[in-house]
Scaffold this motif. Structure first.
Motif, PDB file in Angstrom:
ATOM      1  N   ALA A 124       5.246  20.370  32.209  1.00  0.00           N
ATOM      2  CA  ALA A 124       6.322  19.521  32.776  1.00  0.00           C
ATOM      3  C   ALA A 124       6.121  18.248  32.109  1.00  0.00           C
ATOM      4  O   ALA A 124       7.376  17.435  31.703  1.00  0.00           O
ATOM      5  CB  ALA A 124       6.064  19.332  33.933  1.00  0.00           C
ATOM      6  N   VAL A 125       4.950  17.699  31.688  1.00  0.00           N
ATOM      7  CA  VAL A 125       4.889  16.366  31.099  1.00  0.00           C
ATOM      8  C   VAL A 125       5.474  16.221  29.602  1.00  0.00           C
ATOM      9  O   VAL A 125       6.048  15.451  29.220  1.00  0.00           O
ATOM     10  CB  VAL A 125       3.411  15.947  30.842  1.00  0.00           C
ATOM     11  CG1 VAL A 125       3.024  14.948  29.986  1.00  0.00           C
ATOM     12  CG2 VAL A 125       2.801  15.495  32.488  1.00  0.00           C
ATOM     13  N   LEU A 126       5.420  17.323  28.968  1.00  0.00           N
ATOM     14  CA  LEU A 126       5.900  17.574  27.611  1.00  0.00           C
ATOM     15  C   LEU A 126       7.589  17.218  27.808  1.00  0.00           C
ATOM     16  O   LEU A 126       8.033  16.464  27.017  1.00  0.00           O
ATOM     17  CB  LEU A 126       5.643  18.659  26.954  1.00  0.00           C
ATOM     18  CG  LEU A 126       6.287  19.038  25.428  1.00  0.00           C
ATOM     19  CD1 LEU A 126       6.099  17.860  24.687  1.00  0.00           C
ATOM     20  CD2 LEU A 126       5.865  20.295  24.874  1.00  0.00           C
ATOM     21  N   ALA A 127       8.120  17.947  28.541  1.00  0.00           N
ATOM     22  CA  ALA A 127       9.681  17.799  28.740  1.00  0.00           C
ATOM     23  C   ALA A 127       9.700  16.315  29.367  1.00  0.00           C
ATOM     24  O   ALA A 127      11.014  15.915  28.815  1.00  0.00           O
ATOM     25  CB  ALA A 127       9.954  18.708  29.951  1.00  0.00           C
ATOM     26  N   VAL A 128       9.158  15.798  30.340  1.00  0.00           N
ATOM     27  CA  VAL A 128       9.371  14.282  30.544  1.00  0.00           C
ATOM     28  C   VAL A 128       9.190  13.522  29.381  1.00  0.00           C
ATOM     29  O   VAL A 128      10.132  12.495  29.331  1.00  0.00           O
ATOM     30  CB  VAL A 128       8.376  13.999  31.652  1.00  0.00           C
ATOM     31  CG1 VAL A 128       8.372  12.477  32.122  1.00  0.00           C
ATOM     32  CG2 VAL A 128       8.692  14.725  32.953  1.00  0.00           C
ATOM     33  N   VAL A 129       8.212  13.525  28.610  1.00  0.00           N
ATOM     34  CA  VAL A 129       8.030  12.747  27.319  1.00  0.00           C
ATOM     35  C   VAL A 129       9.314  12.710  26.542  1.00  0.00           C
ATOM     36  O   VAL A 129       9.670  11.723  25.982  1.00  0.00           O
ATOM     37  CB  VAL A 129       6.948  12.969  26.679  1.00  0.00           C
ATOM     38  CG1 VAL A 129       6.852  12.066  25.364  1.00  0.00           C
ATOM     39  CG2 VAL A 129       5.599  12.732  27.403  1.00  0.00           C
ATOM     40  N   LEU A 130       9.760  13.867  26.361  1.00  0.00           N
ATOM     41  CA  LEU A 130      11.005  14.225  25.401  1.00  0.00           C
ATOM     42  C   LEU A 130      12.202  13.638  26.024  1.00  0.00           C
ATOM     43  O   LEU A 130      13.157  12.950  25.399  1.00  0.00           O
ATOM     44  CB  LEU A 130      11.464  15.688  25.305  1.00  0.00           C
ATOM     45  CG  LEU A 130      10.363  16.779  24.426  1.00  0.00           C
ATOM     46  CD1 LEU A 130      10.695  18.086  24.507  1.00  0.00           C
ATOM     47  CD2 LEU A 130      10.353  16.168  23.057  1.00  0.00           C
ATOM     48  N   GLN A 131      12.387  13.562  27.406  1.00  0.00           N
ATOM     49  CA  GLN A 131      13.252  12.805  28.186  1.00  0.00           C
ATOM     50  C   GLN A 131      13.290  11.676  28.141  1.00  0.00           C
ATOM     51  O   GLN A 131      14.121  10.902  27.709  1.00  0.00           O
ATOM     52  CB  GLN A 131      13.552  13.180  29.587  1.00  0.00           C
ATOM     53  CG  GLN A 131      14.358  12.506  30.297  1.00  0.00           C
ATOM     54  CD  GLN A 131      14.364  12.808  31.735  1.00  0.00           C
ATOM     55  OE1 GLN A 131      13.091  12.590  32.266  1.00  0.00           O
ATOM     56  NE2 GLN A 131      15.240  13.354  32.751  1.00  0.00           N
ATOM     57  N   ALA A 132      12.150  10.812  27.980  1.00  0.00           N
ATOM     58  CA  ALA A 132      11.743   9.291  27.871  1.00  0.00           C
ATOM     59  C   ALA A 132      12.190   9.060  26.480  1.00  0.00           C
ATOM     60  O   ALA A 132      12.896   8.098  26.154  1.00  0.00           O
ATOM     61  CB  ALA A 132      10.309   9.115  28.254  1.00  0.00           C
ATOM     62  N   LEU A 133      11.943   9.945  25.437  1.00  0.00           N
ATOM     63  CA  LEU A 133      12.123   9.552  24.039  1.00  0.00           C
ATOM     64  C   LEU A 133      13.777   9.482  23.934  1.00  0.00           C
ATOM     65  O   LEU A 133      14.017   8.516  23.221  1.00  0.00           O
ATOM     66  CB  LEU A 133      11.686  10.804  23.276  1.00  0.00           C
ATOM     67  CG  LEU A 133      12.124  10.836  21.784  1.00  0.00           C
ATOM     68  CD1 LEU A 133      11.611   9.356  21.007  1.00  0.00           C
ATOM     69  CD2 LEU A 133      11.786  12.106  21.311  1.00  0.00           C
ATOM     70  N   LEU A 134      14.300  10.186  24.906  1.00  0.00           N
ATOM     71  CA  LEU A 134      16.048  10.231  24.498  1.00  0.00           C
ATOM     72  C   LEU A 134      16.267   9.068  25.019  1.00  0.00           C
ATOM     73  O   LEU A 134      17.425   8.246  24.622  1.00  0.00           O
ATOM     74  CB  LEU A 134      16.587  11.472  25.116  1.00  0.00           C
ATOM     75  CG  LEU A 134      16.422  12.863  24.228  1.00  0.00           C
ATOM     76  CD1 LEU A 134      16.937  14.089  24.591  1.00  0.00           C
ATOM     77  CD2 LEU A 134      16.765  12.521  22.776  1.00  0.00           C
ATOM     78  N   ARG A 135      15.843   8.629  26.163  1.00  0.00           N
ATOM     79  CA  ARG A 135      16.135   7.450  26.976  1.00  0.00           C
ATOM     80  C   ARG A 135      16.035   6.190  26.446  1.00  0.00           C
ATOM     81  O   ARG A 135      17.082   5.309  26.162  1.00  0.00           O
ATOM     82  CB  ARG A 135      15.552   7.639  28.308  1.00  0.00           C
ATOM     83  CG  ARG A 135      16.328   8.434  29.359  1.00  0.00           C
ATOM     84  CD  ARG A 135      15.372   8.302  30.780  1.00  0.00           C
ATOM     85  NE  ARG A 135      15.800   9.218  31.788  1.00  0.00           N
ATOM     86  CZ  ARG A 135      15.358   9.344  33.156  1.00  0.00           C
ATOM     87  NH1 ARG A 135      14.178   8.827  33.174  1.00  0.00           N
ATOM     88  NH2 ARG A 135      15.950  10.014  34.123  1.00  0.00           N
ATOM     89  N   VAL A 136      14.779   5.975  25.874  1.00  0.00           N
ATOM     90  CA  VAL A 136      14.725   4.809  24.995  1.00  0.00           C
ATOM     91  C   VAL A 136      15.506   4.805  23.658  1.00  0.00           C
ATOM     92  O   VAL A 136      15.886   3.808  23.498  1.00  0.00           O
ATOM     93  CB  VAL A 136      13.099   4.679  24.815  1.00  0.00           C
ATOM     94  CG1 VAL A 136      12.488   3.676  23.938  1.00  0.00           C
ATOM     95  CG2 VAL A 136      12.217   4.660  25.993  1.00  0.00           C
TER      96      VAL A 136
END
Length: 454
Positions: free
Chosen positions: A123-135
């Motif tokens: 799940a953390v890997l997916a969350v980091v990818l989401q953060a990457l897109l948001r930033v």
């Protein structure tokens, strides 16, 4: 200046408690929560001022969300307000990570606990990818900034260039662009073109600079002396009393260096900490670093609180004459102290000068360029996490000046891949909340370990 009623300290306290209780999901989510509450709902500060403060905090070493809270608390209610906002942002995560660290070392080999962290890693890997897109969506508004982000990723991932060097180079490019009037780096123009957001003049703080926020040499010297002593005094005492090779001295010195040289916020810091803690000091393994990040993602507070887990494990494995659990607890608390005391120093010392330069276009352009470069660093962190979540082993490769870690394709973890793809689908396609996805993946991980084993 605004004619709206000022925010009382009591009102601010309960707002910061609310923000702290909602500060899950890493810096991108935490900044979004602060923006929603402070700008859109409470209308404390305007959109441009919020963005200017955020860019400054992203320039600093350490967790940008916690420093942003400290900055805004300081703007509203002086030093006491900054301490209140910053400490409230830290405290829940500090307590939660400590409790989970105890569970990890006392019951980490129990199947249910192993499954819990197996699910969290995916799940953390997916969350980091989401953060990457948001930033990235917020920071990369034109081709020039996209190019800066790409160059930053290649520099740190392929050529192992030091992160501070990348930040300095990006800042110089942005500063020069601002001096020359390049529109690509004009954050105010880019923002204003949208026609959205609360203007500074309509906020409760107003558009002017509060009296306490004006630069003062006397104030700067006093704050540097007080927080410098609080930060470096314990470090010096440990080195002198226990020797430089003692684990507590090593923890204090390493995380003090981290407080100075790691710029760009939590995700950028984690790339440096992971490399040093795993490779240089051997305090923990790559998988354990991901376990710690899973803890930090599922608890309120700054994502950089994972460093407390790193210090905890480092002292656990080298307790000296102390009981391991006591040594680990002290190591974790020491890590938190030397990680966060400098954060208050950077804000209280630098924010008055940044406020005074709020309309300085070259400085704003430099901060904009640095924010873009940080996106490339976060991408590097996402790649590092993906390699260690999805593959059992990786191998180094060098050639043509590049230094890369390549996955052993035969070591692909099918279960981790399936769970990561499910988490990505839930986050991006079905728009589920970060907490839901983390909890769901953790539950699946537990079920798999209990039912299947291994």
């Amino acid at each position: 200046m605004t004619n709206l009623a000022p925010v009382t300290f009591r009102e601010a306290f309960w707002v910061w408690v609310r923000i702290a209780s909602l500060s899950f999901g890493g810096p991108a989510a935490q900044i979004a929560v602060m923006h929603r509450i402070l700008v859109e709902e409470k209308r404390w500060i305007g959109e441009t001022r919020f963005l200017h403060a955020l860019n400054y905090c992203m320039l600093l070493p350490g967790p940008e969300a916690q420093q942003l809270a400290t900055y805004i608390g300081w703007l509203m209610h002086r030093t006491a307000g900054g301490l209140m906002a910053g400490l409230l942002f830290i405290f829940p995560g500090m307590v939660a990570i400590m409790a989970l660290s105890w569970l990890y070392v006392l019951a980490g080999h129990v199947s249910a606990v192993e499954g819990l962290f197996f699910g969290l890693k995916a799940a953390v890997l997916a969350v980091v990818l989401q953060a990457l897109l948001r930033v990235g969506k917020r920071a990369l508004r034109n081709r020039t900034l996209w190019t800066l982000a790409g160059a930053s990723f290649i520099a740190i991932h392929g050529f192992d260039l030091p992160f501070p060097l990348i930040i300095v180079a990006a800042g110089m490019i942005g500063f020069l662009g601002g001096k020359l009037g390049w529109a690509a780096f004009d954050v105010h123009q880019a923002h204003g073109s949208t026609g959205r957001g609360l203007s500074d003049v309509d906020s409760r703080l107003g558009e002017g600079v509060p009296d306490h926020a004006r630069p003062s040499l006397g104030w700067s010297l006093r704050i540097a002396a007080i927080f410098g002593a609080l930060w470096l005094g314990p470090v010096l005492a440990l080195v002198l009393l226990l020797g430089p090779e003692n684990v507590f001295s090593t923890i204090a010195v390493f995380f003090s260096k981290m407080a100075v040289v790691t710029f760009g916020g939590a995700y950028a810091v984690l790339a440096y900490v992971a490399q040093e803690a795993v490779v240089t000091y051997g305090w923990l393994q790559p998988g354990e670093m991901l376990d710690g990040l899973g803890m930090a993602e599922t608890t309120p507070g700054p994502l950089i609180m994972v460093t407390q887990f790193v210090g905890f494990l480092g002292a656990w494995r080298d307790a000296g004459g102390l009981p391991p659990l006591l040594a680990a607890t002290l190591g974790g608390l020491l890590t938190t102290w030397v990680t966060f005391v400098p954060c208050f120093l950077w804000i209280f010392l630098g924010a008055p000068y940044v406020e005074a330069l709020r309309g300085h276009k070259p400085l704003s352009a430099a901060l904009t360029a640095i924010t873009a470069a940080v996106v490339g660093v976060i991408l590097n962190l996402a790649v590092w996490f993906a390699l260690h979540v999805l593959f059992w082993s990786v191998r180094p490769w060098s050639g043509y000046g590049l230094h890369l870690d390549l996955p052993d394709l035969g070591s692909l973890d099918i279960g981790a891949l399936a769970l990561t793809l499910a988490a990505i689908l839930l986050l991006f396609r079905f728009k589920r909340g970060t907490g839901e996805v983390l909890a769901g993946c953790a539950a699946v991980g537990v079920a798999v370990k209990l039912l299947v084993g291994g």
